[in-house]
Design a protein around this motif. Structure first.
Motif, mmCIF file in Angstrom:
data_model
loop_
_atom_site.group_PDB
_atom_site.id
_atom_site.type_symbol
_atom_site.label_atom_id
_atom_site.label_comp_id
_atom_site.label_asym_id
_atom_site.label_seq_id
_atom_site.Cartn_x
_atom_site.Cartn_y
_atom_site.Cartn_z
ATOM 1 N N ALA A 27 0.835 -1.206 0.000
ATOM 2 C CA ALA A 27 0.000 0.000 0.000
ATOM 3 C C ALA A 27 0.870 1.256 0.000
ATOM 4 N N LEU A 28 1.935 1.258 0.787
ATOM 5 C CA LEU A 28 2.841 2.411 0.805
ATOM 6 C C LEU A 28 3.491 2.610 -0.557
ATOM 7 N N SER A 29 3.910 1.520 -1.170
ATOM 8 C CA SER A 29 4.511 1.592 -2.496
ATOM 9 C C SER A 29 3.512 2.116 -3.522
ATOM 10 N N TYR A 30 2.305 1.595 -3.498
ATOM 11 C CA TYR A 30 1.255 2.045 -4.416
ATOM 12 C C TYR A 30 0.949 3.529 -4.212
ATOM 13 N N THR A 36 13.672 0.919 -2.224
ATOM 14 C CA THR A 36 15.127 1.049 -2.125
ATOM 15 C C THR A 36 15.706 -0.361 -2.038
ATOM 16 N N SER A 37 17.008 -0.460 -1.994
ATOM 17 C CA SER A 37 17.609 -1.787 -1.838
ATOM 18 C C SER A 37 17.276 -2.379 -0.467
ATOM 19 N N THR A 38 16.994 -1.541 0.517
ATOM 20 C CA THR A 38 16.630 -2.005 1.860
ATOM 21 C C THR A 38 15.144 -2.308 1.961
ATOM 22 N N TRP A 39 14.321 -1.517 1.284
ATOM 23 C CA TRP A 39 12.866 -1.678 1.360
ATOM 24 C C TRP A 39 12.318 -1.954 -0.039
ATOM 25 N N SER A 41 10.151 -5.545 -2.182
ATOM 26 C CA SER A 41 9.470 -6.818 -1.978
ATOM 27 C C SER A 41 10.438 -7.915 -1.558
ATOM 28 N N GLY A 42 10.097 -8.575 -0.459
ATOM 29 C CA GLY A 42 10.878 -9.700 0.032
ATOM 30 C C GLY A 42 11.932 -9.365 1.065
ATOM 31 N N THR A 43 12.291 -8.082 1.222
ATOM 32 C CA THR A 43 13.310 -7.723 2.208
ATOM 33 C C THR A 43 12.723 -7.698 3.615
ATOM 34 N N TYR A 44 13.610 -7.740 4.595
ATOM 35 C CA TYR A 44 13.217 -7.692 6.007
ATOM 36 C C TYR A 44 12.362 -6.459 6.288
ATOM 37 N N ALA A 45 12.781 -5.302 5.784
ATOM 38 C CA ALA A 45 12.041 -4.061 6.028
ATOM 39 C C ALA A 45 10.663 -4.076 5.367
ATOM 40 N N TRP A 46 10.478 -4.872 4.340
ATOM 41 C CA TRP A 46 9.204 -4.952 3.616
ATOM 42 C C TRP A 46 8.225 -5.905 4.296
ATOM 43 N N VAL A 47 8.720 -7.028 4.797
ATOM 44 C CA VAL A 47 7.819 -8.099 5.263
ATOM 45 C C VAL A 47 7.782 -8.301 6.774
ATOM 46 N N ASN A 48 8.578 -7.554 7.531
ATOM 47 C CA ASN A 48 8.641 -7.749 8.979
ATOM 48 C C ASN A 48 8.111 -6.515 9.701
ATOM 49 N N VAL A 49 7.276 -6.717 10.708
ATOM 50 C CA VAL A 49 6.658 -5.607 11.440
ATOM 51 C C VAL A 49 7.714 -4.680 12.039
ATOM 52 N N VAL A 50 8.674 -5.227 12.758
ATOM 53 C CA VAL A 50 9.724 -4.420 13.376
ATOM 54 C C VAL A 50 10.556 -3.742 12.298
ATOM 55 N N GLY A 51 10.932 -4.498 11.272
ATOM 56 C CA GLY A 51 11.740 -3.955 10.191
ATOM 57 C C GLY A 51 11.057 -2.804 9.476
ATOM 58 N N LEU A 52 9.768 -2.941 9.205
ATOM 59 C CA LEU A 52 9.023 -1.892 8.502
ATOM 60 C C LEU A 52 8.911 -0.637 9.358
ATOM 61 N N GLY A 53 8.495 -0.782 10.588
ATOM 62 C CA GLY A 53 8.358 0.387 11.471
ATOM 63 C C GLY A 53 9.671 1.122 11.652
ATOM 64 N N ASN A 54 10.739 0.366 11.880
ATOM 65 C CA ASN A 54 12.046 0.988 12.067
ATOM 66 C C ASN A 54 12.563 1.629 10.783
ATOM 67 N N TYR A 55 12.299 1.015 9.649
ATOM 68 C CA TYR A 55 12.722 1.598 8.371
ATOM 69 C C TYR A 55 12.018 2.940 8.143
ATOM 70 N N ILE A 56 10.720 2.973 8.329
ATOM 71 C CA ILE A 56 9.954 4.214 8.105
ATOM 72 C C ILE A 56 10.500 5.350 8.968
#
Length: 117
Positions: A27-30, A36-39, A41-56
């Motif tokens: 949804a954020l991508s859309y 990015t290379s960190t965020w 599809s398939g990366t930790y920052a994309w699919v993990n709750v902690v990873g996504l919140g911390n990345y943002i």
């Protein structure tokens, strides 16, 4: 747990039992957030709750805020467990995957709130 995978976006993989961060990332991508290379599809920052919140928050794409400051497209997180996206205001509602929800009643357990820029 209810998952109607026939309605999922087939451009992305889905994850049994833990698809919430993947759903919010899509949804954020859309909505225009650049991958990015960190965020992506398939990366930790994309699919993990902690990873996504911390990345943002670490990339200054959003900041921690209070429930009363949330708007459409912002995030609610049950720390370490689940992430949802605000989908309606007055009353506050969210949409999510894992157990599919569309405009579902806000829950107090969504205690970490992120205002996404």
């Amino acid at each position: 747990m209810y998952q109607d995978k026939s309605a999922y976006n087939t451009s992305y993989p889905s994850y049994d039992c833990n698809d919430c961060a993947n759903y919010v990332s899509q949804a954020l991508s859309y909505g225009g957030q650049a991958t990015t290379s960190t965020w992506q599809s398939g990366t930790y920052a994309w699919v993990n709750v902690v990873g996504l919140g911390n990345y943002i928050t670490s990339q200054a794409l959003g900041n921690n805020t209070t429930y009363s400051s949330l708007g459409l497209g912002d995030l609610g997180i049950i720390p370490g467990t689940h992430v949802v996206m605000v989908s309606a205001l007055n009353p506050m509602r969210f949409s999510a995957h894992t157990s599919d929800r569309l405009n579902y009643t806000w829950q107090s357990s969504l205690s970490r709130c992120i205002d996404v820029y």
